[in-house]
Design an enzyme around this catalytic site. Structure first.
Site, PDB file in Angstrom:
ATOM      1  N   ASP A   7       0.863  -1.140   0.044  1.00 42.09           N
ATOM      2  CA  ASP A   7       0.000  -0.067   0.055  1.00 42.09           C
ATOM      3  C   ASP A   7       0.995   1.382  -0.029  1.00 42.09           C
ATOM      4  O   ASP A   7       2.370   0.938  -0.112  1.00 42.09           O
ATOM      5  CB  ASP A   7      -0.935  -0.050   1.249  1.00 42.09           C
ATOM      6  CG  ASP A   7      -0.210   0.088   2.565  1.00 42.09           C
ATOM      7  OD1 ASP A   7       0.911   0.200   2.537  1.00 42.09           O
ATOM      8  OD2 ASP A   7      -1.208   0.289   3.596  1.00 42.09           O
ATOM      9  N   CYS A  64       3.010  -3.023   4.262  1.00 41.42           N
ATOM     10  CA  CYS A  64       2.163  -2.069   4.721  1.00 41.42           C
ATOM     11  C   CYS A  64       2.968  -1.162   5.560  1.00 41.42           C
ATOM     12  O   CYS A  64       4.019  -1.442   5.705  1.00 41.42           O
ATOM     13  CB  CYS A  64       0.696  -2.379   5.025  1.00 41.42           C
ATOM     14  SG  CYS A  64       0.886  -3.477   6.464  1.00 41.42           S
ATOM     15  N   THR A  66       2.894  -1.433   8.882  1.00 40.97           N
ATOM     16  CA  THR A  66       3.324  -1.986  10.125  1.00 40.97           C
ATOM     17  C   THR A  66       3.764  -3.580   9.768  1.00 40.97           C
ATOM     18  O   THR A  66       4.345  -4.336  10.448  1.00 40.97           O
ATOM     19  CB  THR A  66       2.421  -2.279  11.251  1.00 40.97           C
ATOM     20  OG1 THR A  66       1.316  -2.941  10.486  1.00 40.97           O
ATOM     21  CG2 THR A  66       2.097  -1.005  11.954  1.00 40.97           C
ATOM     22  N   GLY A  67       3.241  -3.971   8.427  1.00 40.88           N
ATOM     23  CA  GLY A  67       3.219  -5.486   7.922  1.00 40.88           C
ATOM     24  C   GLY A  67       2.049  -6.131   8.548  1.00 40.88           C
ATOM     25  O   GLY A  67       1.918  -7.256   8.157  1.00 40.88           O
ATOM     26  N   HIS A  97      10.325 -23.779   9.437  1.00 40.03           N
ATOM     27  CA  HIS A  97       9.240 -24.645  10.367  1.00 40.03           C
ATOM     28  C   HIS A  97       7.725 -24.472   9.846  1.00 40.03           C
ATOM     29  O   HIS A  97       7.075 -25.274  10.049  1.00 40.03           O
ATOM     30  CB  HIS A  97       9.355 -24.039  11.920  1.00 40.03           C
ATOM     31  CG  HIS A  97      10.625 -24.571  12.492  1.00 40.03           C
ATOM     32  ND1 HIS A  97      10.899 -24.442  13.892  1.00 40.03           N
ATOM     33  CD2 HIS A  97      11.572 -25.313  12.064  1.00 40.03           C
ATOM     34  CE1 HIS A  97      11.853 -25.036  14.055  1.00 40.03           C
ATOM     35  NE2 HIS A  97      12.360 -25.508  13.253  1.00 40.03           N
ATOM     36  N   HIS A 132       7.595 -30.800  11.057  1.00 38.32           N
ATOM     37  CA  HIS A 132       6.967 -29.621  10.881  1.00 38.32           C
ATOM     38  C   HIS A 132       5.946 -29.628   9.901  1.00 38.32           C
ATOM     39  O   HIS A 132       4.919 -28.899   9.836  1.00 38.32           O
ATOM     40  CB  HIS A 132       8.094 -28.613  10.554  1.00 38.32           C
ATOM     41  CG  HIS A 132       9.100 -28.124  11.621  1.00 38.32           C
ATOM     42  ND1 HIS A 132       8.951 -27.869  12.749  1.00 38.32           N
ATOM     43  CD2 HIS A 132      10.407 -28.643  11.550  1.00 38.32           C
ATOM     44  CE1 HIS A 132       9.883 -27.955  13.385  1.00 38.32           C
ATOM     45  NE2 HIS A 132      10.894 -28.427  12.771  1.00 38.32           N
TER      46      HIS A 132
HETATM   47  C1  RB5 Z   1      -2.001   2.827   6.609  1.00 39.67           C
HETATM   48  O1  RB5 Z   1      -2.092   4.209   6.923  1.00 39.67           O
HETATM   49  C2  RB5 Z   1      -1.693   1.788   7.381  1.00 39.67           C
HETATM   50  O2  RB5 Z   1      -2.742   1.462   8.256  1.00 39.67           O
HETATM   51  C3  RB5 Z   1      -1.370   0.314   6.680  1.00 39.67           C
HETATM   52  O3  RB5 Z   1      -0.316   0.638   5.860  1.00 39.67           O
HETATM   53  C4  RB5 Z   1      -0.939  -0.697   7.579  1.00 39.67           C
HETATM   54  O4  RB5 Z   1      -0.003  -0.533   8.748  1.00 39.67           O
HETATM   55  C5  RB5 Z   1      -2.073  -1.527   8.492  1.00 39.67           C
HETATM   56  O5  RB5 Z   1      -1.936  -2.334   9.042  1.00 39.67           O
END
Ligand code: RB5
Length: 146
Positions: A7, A64, A66-67, A97, A132
């Site tokens: 994103d 994204c 945070t991932g 694993h 695994h």
């Molecule tokens: C976008 O602002 C943010 O919410 C998205 O990139 C992500 O971190 C969501 O988990």
């Protein structure tokens, strides 16, 4: 073929990873945000993960902020085992694993140097199988019967 998507919050890191793919001659296809403008990570996760479960991509990288959001969405796609990694240890063991087939990164969490080492570790580590495999099969069983 590796599919890579992000994103807007993962866009810069995605570009760094793509530059590294090009340097290493790793074939890839790019998805999601193409110019840094706001886009919704669940839709990117879906498009990329569908390529993985249909066999068009052997694995994928999703980015994204945070991932986490993109990994939650990815793990809703049947057959996907997506792992958020912030270090090379977890990248290695989620391949050994969990046989993870999608790597998720946080563009606002992990810097490009560490992220590239994580990607390299993820792509170069093979699933260990054995006990695994039984556990991965149990995950698939949950997926199929809940
Ligand atoms: C976008 O602002 C943010 O919410 C998205 O990139 C992500 O971190 C969501 O988990």
């Amino acid at each position: 073929m590796i599919s890579i998507g992000s994103d807007h919050a993962g866009y810069q890191l995605k570009k760094e990873i793509i530059a590294w793919f090009e340097e290493k001659n790793i074939p890839y296809l790019e998805f999601g945000c193409m110019n840094g403008e706001s886009c919704d990570y669940p839709l990117v996760a879906r498009e990329v993960c569908e390529r993985v479960v249909t066999g068009n991509s052997e694995s994928a990288v999703l980015v994204c902020g945070t991932g986490i959001g993109i990994s939650i969405a990815a793990n809703k796609v049947k057959g996907i085992r997506a792992a958020v990694c912030t270090d090379t240890y977890t990248a290695k063991y989620t391949r050994l694993h969990n046989n993870a087939n999608v790597l998720c990164l946080g563009g606002r969490v992990t810097g490009p140097g560490v992220a590239l080492e994580i990607v390299e570790t993820f792509l170069n580590t093979q699933f260990e199988g054995g006990r695994h495999q039984r556990r991965v099969d149990q995950i698939t069983e949950i997926e199929n019967n809940n």
